[in-house]
Design a protein around this motif. Structure first.
Motif, PDB file in Angstrom:
ATOM      1  N   GLN A   1      -2.238  -1.026   5.651  1.00  0.00           N
ATOM      2  CA  GLN A   1      -3.568  -0.616   5.201  1.00  0.00           C
ATOM      3  C   GLN A   1      -3.562  -0.503   3.676  1.00  0.00           C
ATOM      4  OE1 GLN A   1      -6.178   0.372   7.411  1.00  0.00           O
ATOM      5  NE2 GLN A   1      -4.859  -0.524   8.960  1.00  0.00           N
ATOM      6  N   ARG A   2      -4.750  -0.451   3.079  1.00  0.00           N
ATOM      7  CA  ARG A   2      -4.821  -0.157   1.645  1.00  0.00           C
ATOM      8  C   ARG A   2      -4.347   1.277   1.403  1.00  0.00           C
ATOM      9  NH1 ARG A   2      -6.644  -3.727  -1.542  1.00  0.00           N
ATOM     10  NH2 ARG A   2      -7.702  -5.506  -0.646  1.00  0.00           N
ATOM     11  N   LEU A   3      -3.551   1.488   0.363  1.00  0.00           N
ATOM     12  CA  LEU A   3      -3.005   2.808   0.072  1.00  0.00           C
ATOM     13  C   LEU A   3      -3.701   3.380  -1.154  1.00  0.00           C
ATOM     14  CD1 LEU A   3       0.767   2.105   0.595  1.00  0.00           C
ATOM     15  CD2 LEU A   3      -0.827   3.187   2.172  1.00  0.00           C
ATOM     16  N   TRP A   4      -4.520   4.399  -0.940  1.00  0.00           N
ATOM     17  CA  TRP A   4      -5.284   5.000  -2.018  1.00  0.00           C
ATOM     18  C   TRP A   4      -4.373   5.445  -3.163  1.00  0.00           C
ATOM     19  CZ3 TRP A   4      -5.166   9.920  -4.064  1.00  0.00           C
ATOM     20  CH2 TRP A   4      -6.179  10.197  -4.965  1.00  0.00           C
ATOM     21  N   ALA A   5      -3.224   6.045  -2.804  1.00  0.00           N
ATOM     22  CA  ALA A   5      -2.356   6.602  -3.845  1.00  0.00           C
ATOM     23  C   ALA A   5      -1.547   5.531  -4.568  1.00  0.00           C
ATOM     24  CB  ALA A   5      -1.417   7.650  -3.246  1.00  0.00           C
TER      25      ALA A   5
ATOM     26  N   ASP B   1      -2.967   2.787  -6.092  1.00  0.00           N
ATOM     27  CA  ASP B   1      -4.042   1.977  -6.682  1.00  0.00           C
ATOM     28  C   ASP B   1      -4.789   1.155  -5.651  1.00  0.00           C
ATOM     29  OD1 ASP B   1      -3.558   2.820  -9.244  1.00  0.00           O
ATOM     30  OD2 ASP B   1      -2.187   1.186  -9.711  1.00  0.00           O
ATOM     31  N   ASN B   2      -4.819   1.628  -4.424  1.00  0.00           N
ATOM     32  CA  ASN B   2      -5.549   0.962  -3.351  1.00  0.00           C
ATOM     33  C   ASN B   2      -4.985  -0.410  -2.976  1.00  0.00           C
ATOM     34  OD1 ASN B   2      -7.506   1.803  -1.635  1.00  0.00           O
ATOM     35  ND2 ASN B   2      -9.130   0.633  -2.611  1.00  0.00           N
TER      36      ASN B   2
ATOM     37  N   ASN C   1       0.024  12.714   1.679  1.00  0.00           N
ATOM     38  CA  ASN C   1       0.601  11.712   0.778  1.00  0.00           C
ATOM     39  C   ASN C   1       2.118  11.558   0.912  1.00  0.00           C
ATOM     40  OD1 ASN C   1      -1.783  10.839  -0.322  1.00  0.00           O
ATOM     41  ND2 ASN C   1      -1.709  12.250  -2.034  1.00  0.00           N
TER      42      ASN C   1
END
Lengths: 311, 311, 311, 311, 311, 311
Positions: free
Chosen positions: B294-298, B300-301, B149
C-alpha cells in the motif's frame, strides 16, 4: 612550505598547481586575474594585478608555477597577492606534492574494495559487480566524489564508497532480513557513473555528458547494458538499476524514481549520512572552538557550532 | 487461537483486549460499532451490528472480552463480524497474552540500556543522563515509541532507543572525532519525553500535555531543570538540550531548532533511519513476494516492492 | 551633532559607540576596517583605511570613540570615511546620548506593564506571571526585541510586548468568549526568553544558548519549572507553555507546535501584526513619498510603496 | 422545535428549507437522496430511501417542506431519516424562521455601516466609497461572506465587514501615521465583489462570473470604473484598487498583487484574523470541553483544543 | 560604429542614449556613476569616475550623449570606461539609430494584427476586440512586452502577441473543437494592459499603477468596462476577462484565477512557450558553441547548453 | 448495444471484456465484486452481489463475458448491477468490438510515423531513430500512452507521439534556428520506453521494471546502448538521451535532468500541451454545457468550465 602552513604577512615562494583562472577588471578599470592554487595540503586563491596580455598564457588550469607572493587576510580567509610566477616543467616538481589525495593509501583502499567485492555471495550479483568494476576500475580508484562539497580529492570517490560500505555492513547487522549482497552491490555501484560525469581526478569539472545526462542515468544505462551483455536476466539487474537510480532519495534531488526496496532506502540514507558528516568535518575544521561556522549551502544553509572541549 | 492465526471463514471464540471503540450508523440507518481488538500476536478490527443501548457499556477501551465472531475479508484485510461478547474479569485471562511487546525480553533490554549508560565516560554527562533515566525509568522501559507507525508496542520506546544506540556506536567508530559520550547521551534521552506525551503502554493515545506541548519540548525542559537541580552548568546541558530539541531534523517536522552540532546531525539521521527501517519491515510483512505495498503515508506516500527470493 | 543630522559632504567630529568591527582587505590588497557606529539618534557604518596593527585594539565592540570623519554617500546610504579616532573614557561622554531607546520613557513602560499584570483576575495565572516577571524583570525591561528587524533598541522588547497587550485587549473586546487573562498572560510571557537568547541591550547578539536552544524553548522550560516550584498544576501551566511554544504560528517558523487554542492563535497573529507594522514603519521612514522601498527580506522580499500625501 | 433542539431518537415533524439535493444509489442498488435542510437555528442533513421517480420533483433547492423524520446519530453527527414530506406554500410558513441570519439586527448593522462611511474625512475617498456602497447596497447588506467556512449566513458579509472595521479603527489607534480613511475604505470595499461572486443570501453558491473572475477582480474593476465615471483621478482609485486586489495577502491565495502599502498589509491581516476567529468559534462550538476538534481544513488542517473552564 | 561592434581595447566616440543612471562611491571613497547606454544594436554599461557635482545633470535617463570611452572586458562582459561626454540636441542625432526595435517592420506587424482581428468570425467577440484595440492601438503597437527578460524592445509587445497568435492558430488546427475566435481574441488582448503597466517604449520602467495593480487586473477591468459601454452582455465578456486574468497559468505567478476553460489553458501555455523560446534564443546568442550559458533566473535558474553544429 | 448507448433503467445483455476485478465485503458482511468492463465504445463499472466461491474464477482480467445486468445511476455515473454472466470463448466474439482504439486507422498512423522518420535529414539521427523504431516497432504502434489520464487506448502512444510531432513541426516553423531533426527525433523517441514500462495494449498496468526503473530511464539506456552498438558517437546520442531524460520538464516530475537545450525545452512543453488538451477534452466530454467538471487531479486539482455554445 605547504599551503596549510601559510600565514598572514608571509612572503612565500613555492611550486603550486593552477586549478582555476578567472579574468577580472577592477572598479578602477585595472585588469587582474583570480587564480586557484593548490598543493597536497590544501587550496588557496590568489590575485595578480596589472597583468600584461603576453602573461595570460602562463596561467592555465593544470600548469605548475613557482609563485612568489604575499599572504593576506581577505574577509577572514588567506589569499595570495602574486608578485611573480615562473612556469615549471615536469622534473622540476613532484606531482604528488601538488595533488590532494585521500589520507588512506591507495593500496589499502584497493584491498578494502576487493574484500567487499569478494564478500558478495550471490553469484549473479557478484558477477555483475565484478564486471562493472573491472570495466571502470582505473578511473574509479582515482576520481574524486565531487568537484567540491565533499570527498573532492584524488580517490575521494573510492574513499566515500568504502566508508558507505562499512556503514552498510554495520546497519545490516543491526536488523534482520536485510539483503546484504544487494545492499553492498548497490553501494559499490551507485556513484561509478561519476567516472563519466567528471573530467578527471585533478582540476575536476563536469563533462558535457555529465551535465546533460548525469552520473545516475549514465550508470543505470551501464548496469542494464552490461547485464544484457554477460547474460544476467530477471530481477537482479532491475534491482541494481533501481538502487543506482534512486540513491538521491527524492525526485527533486535528481533521482527519477524514489527508493522502493528496503536496501535502496538504506543506500540513499547512508549516502546522505556519509556526505553530511564529511561536509560537517570540513566546515568544523575551519571553525574555532566555541564559535559558529559560515552558512553551509549543502546543509540547508544552516550554521554549525563547534563545542568547547570538555576535560 | 491468536489473531495472527485467524483466517477468512473461521468462527472464533477468544479473549481479546478492546483498544478502540467508534460508533456508527449505516447508510440504511442501522447502528453499529467498530471495535479495535488486540492480543499479543497482533491487531484486528471488528464490526458489531444492531447493538442495543444497554450493550454499549460492554465496549470500553481497556476491557477484555470473550468474543465470538466470524472472520471476513474486507478490502483485502481480515475483519471480525462479532456475534456475541462476554466481559471477562481479572483472573479469567492473562494480560501478557493480550498485549504486544518487544520480541526481546525486557530484562535483556534493561541490561543493554544499563551498559550504554555505564559506558558514558564524561562525568557530567553520565551524572545528568543517570539522573534523568532514574526519574523516568519505570515508564521509559515500558512505553511504546508511538501510538502507531513504528515501535508501537510495549517497550517499543526502549527497543527503538537501543537500536539507535547500536547504530550510534557503529557510526562513531567509522569516523574520527565524534564525541561518543554526547552522541549516546543524546540517543538515550531524545525520546524520553514520550513518557509524558503518551498515555501509557496499552491502548496508547496522546495526553493533553502531549498534544499541546509535545515530547520534544517536555523533555528539553526536563533536561534544563534537572541539570539546574543537580548543579551541572556550562555547555553540557545546552548541548544535550539542543540534541533533544533538534532530533526531528527540520523545523517543519517539529524541531524548534535544526541540528547545529555534528552529534545532533547524526542523532537525527539515525533516528530517521531506525524508524524508516521498522516501518518498511512492517509494510513488507504485509506484502506478498513480487508485489507492491500500500502507499505509506510516513514514507512520503510511496509504495514498496518486495523482491522475489533469490536461490 | 547626532548621526540623524549627518549629511553628505560634512566633516564631523563626534563621540560614537562602536557596535561592530569587521576586518577587510581591498581588491588592491589594502587593509581596512568596517565599523558600526551608533548614537541615540541612529546608526551609521564607517570605513577606516590603511590601518596599522597597533591601532586595531582601539576598535572594540562597546568602546566609545571620538571620531573625525567625512560623510559620504555610498550606494544611496550615508557612510563615514574615518580620518582619526580618539578613545573616550567614562566621564567624557554620556551613555544615554549613545544608546537608542524606546521613545516612550522607561517609567511609563514599567507602569503600563504593571497595569497589565494587575489586570489579570485569575489567581493562578496572576501568580505564575508575577513570579516569572519578577525573576526576569531587570533584563526584560531593558532588552531589545531583536538584534535587528524590529524593536531593535533598548526596552524594545517591553515596548513590543505592551503594544501587543494593547492589541490583545482590543481584539478581546471585539469578540465573545475570549479568555482575556490567558491571552494577556501569553502576550506578557511569549518573548521573555529573549533575555536569555540575546546578549544584552547594547551591541546585541545571540548567545550560544540562544542559538542552540532559542527563546521559545528557553521560556517554555522556564514556565514549566517555575509553575512546578510554586505549586501550580493542572491546565494553566500547560496552556501558557503552549502559548509560548506556538507563538511563531507555524512549525517552519520555529514553533514546535502550532497554536491549538483560540488565545494562542490570536497571540501569534498580533505578534506578527505588531512586528510587521514596525518593520513597515521603519522601511517607509527611509523611502521617499511616491517611491518604492528596498526589497524587505522579512516581508517575503516584497517592496513597499509610500503614497503621496493627500490634502 | 428547531434543528438546534433535535436529539437522537426523536421523531420530528417540522417545516424546513431545502438547501441542497444529491442523488445516490446504495451499494445494494437502492435509490436515495441526501438533502440539506435548514431553519433559523442551524443545518442538518437528511437521507430519504426508496424514492419514486415522481417524488424527485418535491426536493428542489429553495423549497420549503414539512418533514416527518427520525433523528439518528451518524458518525457523531445528527442526521434525519426522512419518512414523509409535504410541500408548503408561501403563507404556510414564515421565511424568517427558516433562514440563518446575523445575530445582530439588520438595522443596527446598517447604522454602524453608515457611521463608518460618515467617518471618512477625505472627500475623494468618501465620495468613491459612498457611490460604490449605494450601487451595491441592497445585496451588500444581505449577502453572506461565504458559502461556507465563516459568516455563511444572511448579512454575514456586512457583519464580517463591520467587525473588521472595528478592528481597523483599534489597530489604527495603536500606531502613529496610519491613514485611517484609506484603511476603513479598504475594509468596507474589500469584499463587496462577493455580491456578484455569490448567488444570493439563501442556498448560496458561486455564479459563473464568480468562479471564472472572482470577487477580487470583479470589485477591483468596479472601483476603477466608478472612479472614472464620477471623475476621481490620481492615487486614490489606484490605492483602493490595490487594497481590494491584495487583501488575500499572497498570490497563492488569489491576490494578483501582494500588499505594498501599510494599510493594505493591515487590511489583509485583520481580514485573516476576523475570519480565523469566527472559524475557531464555530469549531469550538461543536467540541466538548477538554477535547479536541475535528481537523480544520481552513486552519492548515490543524485541530483545536477547548480548555476546561477555570473557576 | 554600433555597440554590437565594440570590442575590448577600442576607444570609441559615439552618440548613445542614456537608459539608466546609478550613483556610487568606491571602497576608496571615490564618486562614480554607472550609466546604461544603448543604440539600435544593443546595450552596454559604462562607468564614469571622479565626477564633479556640476556634471551630474548631464546624465539623465532619456538624454542622448556623444560619448568618448575605452572598451574594457569586465567579468566577461564589455563595459565602457567613460572619458568625456557631450550632450547632443535633437537634430544632432537620429532617434531611430538609438532605439532597439522588432526586426520585423512595423507596417508588417500592423497588417498581421489587422488580419488576425479581421479573422474573428463571432460578431460580439470581433466587436469587443476591435473596440479595445482601437482604444489602445497607439501604445499597443509600440510598447515592449517587458522591461527586460524577453521582447524588451520597441514593438516587442506586438511581436510577442503575433507570434503567439500564429502558434494559437496552429494548435487549434491540430485538435477538434477549439474555439479559435475565443483563443485568438484572448491572445490579442492578454497583454494589452502592459500599455498601462509600463512607462513607454524607451527606457521602460513600471508605473505606479503598473506595480500596485498590474497589467492583468488593469486589462481585465478594461474588458469588463468596455463590454458594458458597448452593450455586450452574457458569457463573452466573462470568458475574455477570464482569459486575461488566468494567462499566467498559476496563482503564484499572479493570476487571481487559474485557467478553467480549454482556450485559457492553451493561451497560458503558448504564452509561456513563446516567452521561453525568446529567452533561450537570447541566452544562446551570448553563449559559445559547445558551452553552457549563465544561470537564467527566468528559467528556474537553470543553465543552457549550445550544441556543436553538425555537418 | 454498446456501453456508450447504455442508459439508466435498461436491462442489458452484451459481451464485455473484463479489465479489473476487486473483491469487497459490504458493511453488512455481504461478499461482492467490483468489475471493470469495457467494449470498443467505452468503459463501465459493475457490481455483483452474493457471489459464491466457485463463481470467482469466472471473473479474470482479460476474459470476455456475456453479461446480463441492470443499468443504474450511482453518484452521477452509470453502473451495472450484474444479474448473471456466461463465459465466452474465442470465436463467440470479435475482439475489435471490445477494445478501445485510436479513432485514426492504424495504417494511417503508421504512414504518418514513417513520413516523420523519413523527413529526418541528419544521417546519424536518422540512422539512430530508424534502428530504435525498428527494434520496438510492434509494441510502439499498439501500446497506449498511459494506463489512464490520456491516450489510454490501443495505439494511443503512437497517436500522442504523432500529434506532438505535428506540433513540433509547427513550432519549429514559427522560429529561426530550431534544429528540426533533433526535435522530431526527440518527439518520436521520448515515450518509446513505455513499451517496457507498461504491460500491453489491453488491461494495461505497470510492469515491475516499469515501476522500479521507469520509461524515462529504460529508454535513455536503450538510446545509449543502441548508439554504441551501431557505432554512433559524439554529441548526437548525448543530445537525444538528454531529450528523453528531460522530457518531464522538472526533476520533481521524474526527469533526472532538466531540459538544457532549446529543443528539449520545446519537447517538454509540447508533451505537456498535448497531454493537457487531451485530458481537458475527455473531462469536458463528461461535463454539461454551462457546467463545471469534477476536480481533475492531473490538472492541479482544478475544475473546468464548459462554455455555452454561441450562435
Amino acid at each position: 612550505m605547504y599551503i596549510k602552513e601559510f600565514s598572514e604577512g608571509l612572503r612565500i615562494s613555492e611550486n603550486l598547481l593552477v586549478t582555476q583562472v578567472i579574468k577580472g577588471v577592477s572598479n578602477s578599470g585595472q585588469n587582474y586575474l583570480t587564480i586557484g592554487f593548490q598543493d597536497k595540503s590544501g587550496r588557496i586563491d590568489g590575485k595578480i594585478w596589472d597583468i600584461n596580455d603576453h602573461d595570460y598564457h602562463l596561467f592555465q588550469t593544470g600548469e605548475v608555477l613557482n609563485v612568489v607572493a604575499d599572504v593576506l587576510d581577505y574577509r577572514g580567509q588567506l589569499q595570495l597577492k602574486v608578485i611573480s610566477v615562473r612556469p615549471m616543467t615536469i622534473g622540476q616538481y613532484n606531482l604528488e606534492d601538488l595533488t590532494i589525495s585521500s589520507k588512506i593509501p591507495l593500496e589499502t583502499l584497493k584491498e578494502r574494495l576487493q574484500a567487499f567485492i569478494d564478500g558478495i555471495k550471490d553469484k549473479e550479483i557478484h558477477r555483475l559487480v565484478s564486471e562493472l568494476m573491472t570495466r571502470h576500475y582505473d578511473k574509479f580508484v582515482l576520481y574524486p566524489a565531487a568537484s567540491r562539497n565533499h570527498h573532492e580529492y584524488v580517490s575521494g570517490l573510492l574513499e566515500h564508497t568504502l566508508s558507505m560500505a562499512n556503514l552498510a555492513k554495520m546497519v545490516a547487522s543491526n536488523y534482520e532480513d536485510i539483503d546484504t549482497d544487494l545492499l553492498i552491490a548497490g553501494v559499490l555501484l551507485h556513484d561509478v557513473g561519476k567516472t563519466i560525469e567528471l573530467s578527471g581526478p585533478i582540476a575536476t569539472k563536469y563533462t558535457v555528458a555529465g551535465k546533460l545526462i548525469g552520473h545516475i542515468s549514465l550508470m543505470s544505462a551501464e548496469v542494464l547494458k552490461v547485464a544484457e551483455e554477460i547474460g544476467i536476466e530477471g530481477e537482479v539487474p532491475i534491482l541494481l538499476t533501481h538502487m543506482v537510480l534512486s540513491h538521491h532519495g527524492k525526485m527533486e534531488f535528481g533521482s527519477p524514481v524514489v527508493p522502493m526496496i528496503k536496501e535502496a532506502i538504506i543506500l540513499s540514507m547512508i549516502d546522505d549520512l556519509d556526505a553530511k558528516i564529511k561536509m560537517v568535518e570540513k566546515a568544523l575544521d575551519e571553525t574555532e572552538v566555541g564559535g559558529f561556522s559560515q552558512r553551509l549551502w549543502a546543509l540547508d544553509n544552516n550554521v554549525l557550532y563547534k563545542p568547547s572541549k570538555r576535560d
